[in-house]
Design a protein around this motif. Sequence first.
Motif, PDB file in Angstrom:
ATOM      1  N   CYS A  37      19.577 -28.184  23.930  1.00  0.00           N
ATOM      2  CA  CYS A  37      20.600 -28.689  23.016  1.00  0.00           C
ATOM      3  C   CYS A  37      20.821 -27.704  21.871  1.00  0.00           C
ATOM      4  CB  CYS A  37      20.231 -30.071  22.481  1.00  0.00           C
ATOM      5  SG  CYS A  37      18.746 -30.140  21.479  1.00  0.00           S
ATOM      6  N   PHE A  38      22.072 -27.588  21.499  1.00  0.00           N
ATOM      7  CA  PHE A  38      22.514 -26.732  20.400  1.00  0.00           C
ATOM      8  C   PHE A  38      23.316 -27.619  19.448  1.00  0.00           C
ATOM      9  CE2 PHE A  38      22.026 -24.079  24.109  1.00  0.00           C
ATOM     10  CZ  PHE A  38      21.455 -22.909  23.634  1.00  0.00           C
ATOM     11  N   PRO A  39      22.665 -28.258  18.466  1.00  0.00           N
ATOM     12  CA  PRO A  39      23.350 -29.262  17.642  1.00  0.00           C
ATOM     13  C   PRO A  39      24.490 -28.736  16.779  1.00  0.00           C
ATOM     14  CG  PRO A  39      21.153 -28.830  16.786  1.00  0.00           C
ATOM     15  CD  PRO A  39      21.253 -28.123  18.104  1.00  0.00           C
ATOM     16  N   LEU A  40      24.524 -27.432  16.524  1.00  0.00           N
ATOM     17  CA  LEU A  40      25.594 -26.872  15.695  1.00  0.00           C
ATOM     18  C   LEU A  40      26.686 -26.193  16.514  1.00  0.00           C
ATOM     19  CD1 LEU A  40      23.269 -25.466  12.955  1.00  0.00           C
ATOM     20  CD2 LEU A  40      24.989 -27.218  12.624  1.00  0.00           C
ATOM     21  N   ALA A  41      26.487 -26.110  17.820  1.00  0.00           N
ATOM     22  CA  ALA A  41      27.462 -25.417  18.664  1.00  0.00           C
ATOM     23  C   ALA A  41      28.710 -26.261  18.866  1.00  0.00           C
ATOM     24  CB  ALA A  41      26.824 -25.085  20.013  1.00  0.00           C
ATOM     25  N   ARG A  42      29.808 -25.570  19.056  1.00  0.00           N
ATOM     26  CA  ARG A  42      31.079 -26.218  19.389  1.00  0.00           C
ATOM     27  C   ARG A  42      31.652 -25.487  20.591  1.00  0.00           C
ATOM     28  NH1 ARG A  42      35.067 -26.326  14.938  1.00  0.00           N
ATOM     29  NH2 ARG A  42      35.838 -28.137  16.015  1.00  0.00           N
ATOM     30  N   THR A  43      32.304 -26.232  21.447  1.00  0.00           N
ATOM     31  CA  THR A  43      32.907 -25.610  22.618  1.00  0.00           C
ATOM     32  C   THR A  43      34.161 -24.832  22.202  1.00  0.00           C
ATOM     33  OG1 THR A  43      34.332 -27.486  23.122  1.00  0.00           O
ATOM     34  CG2 THR A  43      32.107 -27.505  24.096  1.00  0.00           C
ATOM     35  N   VAL A  44      34.602 -23.946  23.058  1.00  0.00           N
ATOM     36  CA  VAL A  44      35.825 -23.192  22.796  1.00  0.00           C
ATOM     37  C   VAL A  44      36.991 -24.150  22.626  1.00  0.00           C
ATOM     38  CG1 VAL A  44      37.438 -21.517  23.784  1.00  0.00           C
ATOM     39  CG2 VAL A  44      34.974 -21.137  23.983  1.00  0.00           C
ATOM     40  N   GLU A  45      37.018 -25.193  23.450  1.00  0.00           N
ATOM     41  CA  GLU A  45      38.092 -26.179  23.359  1.00  0.00           C
ATOM     42  C   GLU A  45      38.106 -26.867  22.000  1.00  0.00           C
ATOM     43  OE1 GLU A  45      37.073 -25.298  27.473  1.00  0.00           O
ATOM     44  OE2 GLU A  45      35.828 -26.123  25.883  1.00  0.00           O
ATOM     45  N   GLU A  46      36.926 -27.216  21.493  1.00  0.00           N
ATOM     46  CA  GLU A  46      36.845 -27.850  20.169  1.00  0.00           C
ATOM     47  C   GLU A  46      37.329 -26.896  19.087  1.00  0.00           C
ATOM     48  OE1 GLU A  46      33.075 -30.895  20.478  1.00  0.00           O
ATOM     49  OE2 GLU A  46      32.652 -28.741  20.385  1.00  0.00           O
ATOM     50  N   GLU A  47      36.952 -25.638  19.204  1.00  0.00           N
ATOM     51  CA  GLU A  47      37.364 -24.634  18.225  1.00  0.00           C
ATOM     52  C   GLU A  47      38.882 -24.475  18.226  1.00  0.00           C
ATOM     53  OE1 GLU A  47      35.739 -22.782  15.898  1.00  0.00           O
ATOM     54  OE2 GLU A  47      33.887 -23.839  16.334  1.00  0.00           O
TER      55      GLU A  47
ATOM     56  N   PRO B 235      39.382 -27.408  13.121  1.00  0.00           N
ATOM     57  CA  PRO B 235      38.255 -26.770  12.425  1.00  0.00           C
ATOM     58  C   PRO B 235      37.073 -27.739  12.343  1.00  0.00           C
ATOM     59  CG  PRO B 235      39.936 -27.447  10.856  1.00  0.00           C
ATOM     60  CD  PRO B 235      40.483 -27.721  12.225  1.00  0.00           C
ATOM     61  N   PRO B 236      35.901 -27.232  12.000  1.00  0.00           N
ATOM     62  CA  PRO B 236      34.729 -28.121  11.850  1.00  0.00           C
ATOM     63  C   PRO B 236      35.016 -29.202  10.810  1.00  0.00           C
ATOM     64  CG  PRO B 236      34.074 -25.819  11.692  1.00  0.00           C
ATOM     65  CD  PRO B 236      35.570 -25.847  11.718  1.00  0.00           C
ATOM     66  N   ASN B 237      34.488 -30.408  11.052  1.00  0.00           N
ATOM     67  CA  ASN B 237      34.684 -31.497  10.091  1.00  0.00           C
ATOM     68  C   ASN B 237      33.632 -31.407   8.979  1.00  0.00           C
ATOM     69  OD1 ASN B 237      32.273 -32.808  10.974  1.00  0.00           O
ATOM     70  ND2 ASN B 237      33.407 -33.857  12.586  1.00  0.00           N
TER      71      ASN B 237
ATOM     72  N   LEU C 276      30.131 -29.142   8.718  1.00  0.00           N
ATOM     73  CA  LEU C 276      29.942 -28.136   7.671  1.00  0.00           C
ATOM     74  C   LEU C 276      28.689 -28.424   6.846  1.00  0.00           C
ATOM     75  CD1 LEU C 276      33.638 -27.646   6.510  1.00  0.00           C
ATOM     76  CD2 LEU C 276      32.241 -26.079   7.897  1.00  0.00           C
ATOM     77  N   GLU C 277      28.437 -29.703   6.562  1.00  0.00           N
ATOM     78  CA  GLU C 277      27.216 -30.079   5.837  1.00  0.00           C
ATOM     79  C   GLU C 277      25.970 -29.701   6.644  1.00  0.00           C
ATOM     80  OE1 GLU C 277      26.491 -31.745   2.744  1.00  0.00           O
ATOM     81  OE2 GLU C 277      28.493 -30.959   2.345  1.00  0.00           O
ATOM     82  N   LEU C 278      26.012 -29.937   7.931  1.00  0.00           N
ATOM     83  CA  LEU C 278      24.889 -29.596   8.796  1.00  0.00           C
ATOM     84  C   LEU C 278      24.687 -28.083   8.861  1.00  0.00           C
ATOM     85  CD1 LEU C 278      22.742 -30.874  10.597  1.00  0.00           C
ATOM     86  CD2 LEU C 278      24.351 -30.656  12.508  1.00  0.00           C
ATOM     87  N   LEU C 279      25.772 -27.350   8.907  1.00  0.00           N
ATOM     88  CA  LEU C 279      25.683 -25.895   8.908  1.00  0.00           C
ATOM     89  C   LEU C 279      25.038 -25.400   7.615  1.00  0.00           C
ATOM     90  CD1 LEU C 279      26.344 -23.280  10.403  1.00  0.00           C
ATOM     91  CD2 LEU C 279      28.593 -23.337   9.304  1.00  0.00           C
ATOM     92  N   GLU C 280      25.407 -25.997   6.494  1.00  0.00           N
ATOM     93  CA  GLU C 280      24.801 -25.633   5.212  1.00  0.00           C
ATOM     94  C   GLU C 280      23.308 -25.968   5.200  1.00  0.00           C
ATOM     95  OE1 GLU C 280      27.009 -27.273   1.941  1.00  0.00           O
ATOM     96  OE2 GLU C 280      28.842 -26.242   2.551  1.00  0.00           O
TER      97      GLU C 280
END
Length: 137
Positions: A41-51, A55-57, A61-65
């Motif tokens: 599992c990659f909890p911060l990953a997004r698929t190309v389709e999502e990108e 944009p990230p919600n 963004l909070e999780l990335l921070e």
Amino acid sequence: SAEGSARCHLGLHVDTNGGRTWRYATAICYLSTVNEGGHTCFPLARTVEEEDIEPPNYEQLELLEASQRLLDGDVDHTDRVLEQGMRPDLRSDAEALVAAASSGSGVSVPAELGTVVLFWTRRCDGSIDPHSWHGGE
């Protein structure tokens, strides 16, 4: 959380290769297909389709921070904080990352014979990519 530990039983971590800066990517080769578990599992990953769609919600963004704060605090594995007591000031960040993985955030890759997962572990400047946090399910 116990639920996070069950889903990501290897803990969430980034591949640092002992701090050597030359490791910019990781490849995971699945040598068998398993019926239960075995996912990465990659909890911060997004698929190309999502990108492509949006944009990230705010939550992403909070999780990335939070993941970047862990890296800035020299934490490369959530178990160092949650199990070993390292950096108690970052406990909520580690818990947020594990909770996201436990809730199914990001991308989960099943273990299927012959499948290879390749992902970047570092940015162009050599810093660890906070999107590369991953663990075994």
